[in-house]
Design an enzyme around this catalytic site. Structure first.
Site, mmCIF file in Angstrom:
data_model
loop_
_atom_site.group_PDB
_atom_site.id
_atom_site.type_symbol
_atom_site.label_atom_id
_atom_site.label_comp_id
_atom_site.label_asym_id
_atom_site.label_seq_id
_atom_site.Cartn_x
_atom_site.Cartn_y
_atom_site.Cartn_z
ATOM 1 N N ASP A 147 0.966 -1.189 -0.087
ATOM 2 C CA ASP A 147 0.412 -0.201 0.397
ATOM 3 C C ASP A 147 0.976 1.163 0.147
ATOM 4 O OD1 ASP A 147 -1.957 -2.345 0.120
ATOM 5 O OD2 ASP A 147 -2.762 -0.849 2.423
ATOM 6 N N LYS A 169 -7.344 3.119 -2.730
ATOM 7 C CA LYS A 169 -6.935 3.500 -1.427
ATOM 8 C C LYS A 169 -7.675 4.559 -1.184
ATOM 9 C CE LYS A 169 -5.226 1.644 2.619
ATOM 10 N NZ LYS A 169 -3.691 1.631 3.100
ATOM 11 N N LYS A 226 -9.925 0.246 -2.214
ATOM 12 C CA LYS A 226 -9.781 -0.004 -0.842
ATOM 13 C C LYS A 226 -10.342 1.028 -0.171
ATOM 14 C CE LYS A 226 -6.766 -1.624 3.085
ATOM 15 N NZ LYS A 226 -5.452 -1.965 3.022
#
Lengths: 319, 825
Positions: A156, A219, A255
């Protein structure tokens, strides 16, 4: 896993003439949760699905092998055994979607998951100077490589907000491209840090640029910004995913992370995925929720579904 | 709750975990059913604070749940006796209710709001099962708006003496409301009516009576005095009887344009006030600078809210050609996610159509589009096998001539048309007999505002659709009716000027509207001639008075003249005898002038009106002399009339830039802007008394608010009005703003009232003429202002320049402008 998004050449025209009307987006966001609801066994099933989409997360300065291990065991056994049995879903082998930690804790995860027979659970590591990204590019890329070599299967990263806010979208693209390369086989989630992007148009542009650069997921947040995962931001991002899919046929996951704490919220986010993108985007290969306390609330709801009684906190194993 | 394991296999948690499908999410109806049982599923009227079942035999009507077909309860079909009972109860209650202190009325309205909140869920369920609409809508839209309306109007009740100074209640209001938002639209009538001190007899729609009956019971529980609010149930003809009751002072109607027209005709000439909120075919205008994904959701709100059974439904989607394919494809994708189901299911977007007959009507429209070769798209989504459902429908490949584009369908059917430019979008948006609502979708604020101002409709939403609030009036332009529900603008429908008593013309019942205005032009007369006296034998130069339209003096089309006599019967001049062609020409001239006049800076309009006053004063003695020679007033009285006319020009000149509108304090985050737009082209028939002051008092307020007028001056004494065209010419008034037609008043009034492109008719003449104007107005639903043959004192400031002149000179448009771009850092 679905085929990965290989990305495309940077095309400025994809982020030109972008119009986002925030009041209208908010109105849709407000009614998502009032137009859809699930009850009884549907609710139980949806909550279980949500569990499988959770990136069970700890990202704190005081993380040590012990709490990371506890997290990993919980990821492997997110719902109390007797409840799983009562629901007759043992065969589903329900685990969370991943565990998510800092790079230095990845090794702890590897060890713990091995110990609890949870090696099928991917380890996600944040990287690239998380949460601000304000470190040299070389350092950020090295961080990715180290996390991957420690055993992270998902990375991430945070995008460069300095570039985004100054309009250097090509700069954002180039960095994410390099990060994608640094990931190798590991899946790349790009954190937009939407709470620092200033406008929904920037959220959309950042989404599109990251997808062009080959993100497997986009995300919302690090969880450290002032505003994290909120539905209006989610809507803008999933609409960008839809547009990218229409243009390229590549599927990119979503996400939301930060601030999703209640079982009801989880259902609303799932419902948003189902309504805006379709059923395919409601599974862990294309949908994750970054959360730490959410799982506890879901487990409480499942407890109630099974027993008809509201659980005391101490009855459920803490994460 | 049952533990797992008992569910059928396909609905096991395990299977649902894989499918992630939606399941039923029913709202319980046990309390609603218990309420029906409390009444043995057999309801009477609610009159004078209690349930009322008349002694005599009455027919019954059984209400059904459209979503399930289940029979809910019997209700009563009232007859004329019941109307009498209810109206006399309301009349009786009016005596005390109207004289209560405003603060006391405010407490009553506040109490109703509180009690509605206390029973909010019960009302929501009753409304959903009786109407067929989703519980989500009754719970989140209808009933919260009901509550909001009562709180807002409790405030108006409290403030009546300050905010509505100079106005008083009308009396007994007959409210007739439709089935699409049964309680909400009831509230829109009842709140302002009660707040302003009126009492109400309400007839709910046949299909949807239950929420009104429940609400009446709740009002009684809240302590509302008996007779203040009464509910009677019956069929359409029964509604006609209610409206026709002589003791009803005001008819407030929401419903179809056809029934609105019937009510307008049947109440014509009776002295009753009327407000009509009628049909629509509202445009949703989408530019290439719009957020298309949000627009799609806006379309869902516009046409699939309440199954499209919304007067302001956005049923015509007008899309800039460059993005039409993209938007249509997004819409089709979105439609595949809409869910239809039972009214009480909390996870649906649309529920049932109110009745099979309505569904048939919707389907006939869709079939007609198919036959025309249009592409009809209905999403492949599941529809409940029982109950009255119609799928969301998108029709492309239609044009302005298509029936589905022209007519109101009142169902979940959207038609799509392309446009090329903003100018064309406005033309298409306005290419309809209706003018209720509309929305504009673009991120370009300059474009949004210009288009919003140019769409002729009462509510325009920017980047949204079907947003309502008690603080902003809702109502139509054109054949969508007149009057507003909500906001301060809505209060005026339930009051009359304090000085004025309701007219009750007694002898117009048998007056034949068909023969009104027939005329035979006059012929020369020698015996009555009274040439202007001069000091020598040389005759004065003959003065030819002409018609005045388009800024020029015109000979009458018929080339006949009318002698004007003084009180002694002597002819003091000849004026043109106008006919229908002069009316036609004058209306055309007025329409040419109106847009430019309306767009002028208010300051500029004011300058022109002050300039008129200046030029009138220059000719003060001359014009006073003309009044005296024409109607025999003393020269002092005539001078006074001129002076008052000058004052009045100043008065209205002052209002040029002080009545443009306000910002409404709605619940919207953003600005809701109330704009007092001009009505358009107004026909004005002036009174015979005060030949100058009456003329000025009427044209001036209309003109300062941007209207163009066709004035028929006093039939008996028109000469001073004709003197005025020189005043207009010397005051830089653009040609066509004021047009003057002389001749037979009835004849001209007939053609003005029957003209489809005249937006309002003001008439100060006979009771018969008033009846004619109101009757004829029904055809295009032009606004009317008539005096029913009752004179007013034009020199009195309340009667001659009261707030009602402004009210009549504008129509309210509310523009909803949501704001916001900041969400984080």
């Amino acid at each position: 896993m679905a085929a990965r998004n290989p990305g495309v050449e940077y095309d400025e025209s994809w982020i030109q003439n972008i119009y986002i009307n925030l009041p209208a987006v908010k109105r849709r966001a407000e009614t998502l949760g009032t137009r859809r609801t699930v009850k009884k066994q549907w609710q139980a099933a949806w909550l279980l699905r949500a569990v499988t989409c959770i990136d069970l997360t700890t990202l704190a300065g005081d993380d040590t092998p012990s709490n990371v291990e506890r997290l990993c065991y919980k990821a492997k056994h997110p719902i109390r055994g007797d409840l799983v049995k009562a629901l007759d879903i043992k065969d589903k082998d329900i685990t969370t979607g991943a565990v998510c930690v800092y790079p230095s804790r990845v090794a702890d995860c590897v060890k713990a998951l091995k110990a609890c027979n949870g090696t099928n659970i991917p380890i996600a590591s944040v990287a690239t100077g998380f949460p601000t990204g304000q470190t040299p590019l070389k350092t950020r890329l090295d961080e990715i490589k180290q996390a991957v070599s420690s055993g992270a299967r998902e990375i991430d990263i945070v995008i460069n907000r300095t570039y985004a806010l100054t309009g250097d979208w090509k700069g954002v693209y180039n960095e994410v491209r390099l990060m994608r390369e640094a990931c190798g086989e590991a899946h790349l989630k790009t954190i937009l840090a939407t709470g620092e992007l200033g406008s929904m148009v920037n959220v959309y542009k950042a989404s599109m640029v990251c997808m062009m650069a080959g993100a497997d997921f986009i995300k919302t947040s690090t969880g450290k910004e002032g505003v994290n995962a909120i539905l209006p931001v989610g809507l803008v991002m999933v609409r960008a995913i839809r547009e990218y899919h229409h243009r390229t046929a590549h599927k990119v996951g979503f996400k939301p992370a930060g601030g999703i704490r209640s079982a009801k919220d989880a259902c609303t986010w799932l419902s948003m995925m189902k309504e805006e993108l379709g059923d395919e985007w409601t599974k862990p290969n294309l949908f994750r929720i970054g959360a730490s306390s959410l799982l506890g609330d879901i487990e409480r709801q499942i407890f109630h579904y099974v027993t008809g009684r509201y659980a005391a906190a101490h009855e459920l194993p803490m994460a | 709750m049952a533990a797992t394991g008992v569910a059928p296999q396909h609905n096991s948690v395990s299977n649902l975990f894989e499918s992630l499908s939606y399941g039923p999410a029913p709202e319980a109806d046990n309390v609603a059913k218990a309420w029906l049982e409390d009444h043995q599923r057999d309801f009477g009227h609610f009159i004078d604070g209690k349930w009322y079942k008349p002694a005599g035999e009455r027919k019954k009507y059984t209400t059904k749940s459209p979503a399930t077909g289940e029979e809910l309860t019997a209700t009563i079909q009232g007859n004329e006796e019941d109307v009498e009972t209810a109206v006399s109860a309301a009349r009786q209650a009016f005596k005390s209710w109207s004289t209560l202190a405003p603060h006391v009325r405010a407490r009553h309205l506040y109490s109703i709001a509180r009690h509605v909140q206390k029973h909010q869920r019960l009302i929501s369920v009753i409304e959903a099962i009786d109407n067929g609409k989703p519980i989500r809508e009754t719970r989140d839209a209808d009933i919260p708006l009901v509550v909001r309306h009562f709180y807002h109007h409790a405030g108006w009740a409290q403030l009546m003496e300050t905010e509505m100074r100079g106005w008083k209640p009308v009396g007994v209001v007959a409210a007739i409301v439709p089935w699409n938002f049964p309680l909400m639209l009831l509230t829109w009538k009842v709140c302002p009516a009660l707040a302003m001190g009126n009492t109400v007899v309400l007839k709910p729609a046949t299909y949807t009576r239950l929420s009104a009956l429940l609400f009446a019971e709740i009002c009684a529980e809240a302590g509302l005095p008996p007779g203040v609010f009464n509910v009677v149930t019956g069929n359409g003809a029964f509604g006609g009887q209610l409206a026709g009751h002589p003791d009803v002072d005001k008819v407030a109607f929401t419903g179809s344009t056809e029934v609105g027209q019937v009510l307008r005709r049947s109440t014509a000439g009776s002295g009753k006030k009327i407000s009509l909120e009628l049909g629509g075919k509202s445009p949703v205008v989408v530019f290439d600078t719009a957020d298309l994904d949000s627009t799609v959701e806006g379309v869902v709100d516009a046409i699939w809210f309440n199954q499209g059974q919304v007067c302001s439904a956005g049923s015509r989607l007008l899309v800039q050609e460059s993005v039409i394919d993209k938007l249509v494809s997004k819409l089709k994708e979105r439609m595949s996610h809409l869910r239809l189901g039972d009214s009480l299911d909390k996870a649906i977007d649309m529920a049932a159509i109110v009745d099979e007959s309505q569904k048939r009507s919707i389907d006939e429209y869709v079939q007609s589009a198919r036959q025309e070769g249009a592409e009809v798209h209905q999403a492949n989504i599941s529809i409940p096998c029982r109950g009255c459902f119609y799928p969301p429908t998108l029709i492309t490949g239609v044009q302005t001539v298509s029936r589905v584009v022209v007519e109101e369908i009142f169902g979940p059917v959207l038609v799509v048309l392309p446009f090329r430019t903003a100018k064309e979008a406005i033309s298409l948006a306005n290419n309809t007999q209706y003018g209720l609502g509309g929305s504009v979708w673009t991120e370009n604020i300059s474009l949004a505002m210009e288009v919003a101002l140019n769409i002729k409709a009462g509510a325009i939403w920017i980047n949204s659709h079907n947003v309502f609030d008690a603080a902003a009036g809702f109502g139509g332009y054109k054949q969508s009716g007149y009057g507003r529900d909500g906001g301060k603008e809505g209060l005026y429908e339930y009051v009359r000027p304090s000085w004025e008593e309701r007219a009750r013309p007694s002898d117009v019942e048998n007056f034949n509207v068909k023969t009104f205005g027939n005329t035979l032009p006059p012929r020369p007369s020698v015996t009555d001639n009274s040439p202007a006296a001069t000091e020598t034998d040389t005759p004065s130069i003959d003065r030819t008075y002409k018609l005045y339209y388009g800024g020029a003096q015109k000979r009458p089309d018929g080339q006949y003249s009318r002698p004007i006599r003084n009180p002694d019967g002597k002819v003091v001049g000849l004026v043109g005898e106008s006919n229908r062609k002069d009316v036609r020409n004058a209306v055309e001239a007025a329409h040419k002038a109106a847009p430019g006049w309306g767009k002028r800076a208010a300051h500029n309009r004011a300058q022109i009106v002050y300039y008129m006053a200046e030029n009138l004063e220059v000719r003060r003695d001359e014009i006073a002399g003309r009044i005296t020679s024409m109607c025999g007033k003393s020269i002092d009285d005539s001078r006074l009339e001129v002076d008052q006319a000058i004052q009045r020009l100043f008065y209205w000149g002052a209002y040029c830039d002080k009545y443009g509108g306000t910002v409404q304090e709605t619940t919207l985050y953003g600005a809701t802007v109330k704009i007092h737009e001009s009505v358009g082209v107004i026909g004005i028939a002036c009174p015979d008394d005060f030949p100058l002051l009456g003329f000025v008092s009427l044209f001036a307020p209309a003109v300062i608010r941007g209207n163009a007028v066709i004035v028929v001056p006093s039939e008996k004494y028109p000469l001073v009005a004709l003197d005025f065209y020189q005043v207009f010419d010397t005051s830089d008034l653009p040609g066509g703003v004021v047009n003057i037609l002389t001749g037979d008043r009835d004849h001209l009034v007939k053609y003005l009232s029957e003209h489809q492109d005249v937006q309002a008719m003001w008439y100060f003449g006979t009771a018969e003429g008033s009846k004619f104007v109101e009757h004829a107005s029904a055809e295009n639903l032009k606004r009317t202002w008539v005096n029913y043959g009752v004179k007013r004192n034009w020199s009195d400031v309340e009667q001659g320049q009261g707030e009602e002149f402004l009210y009549q000179s504008v129509q309210v448009k509310n523009i909803w402008i949501p704001m916001g771009d900041i969400f984080a850092n």
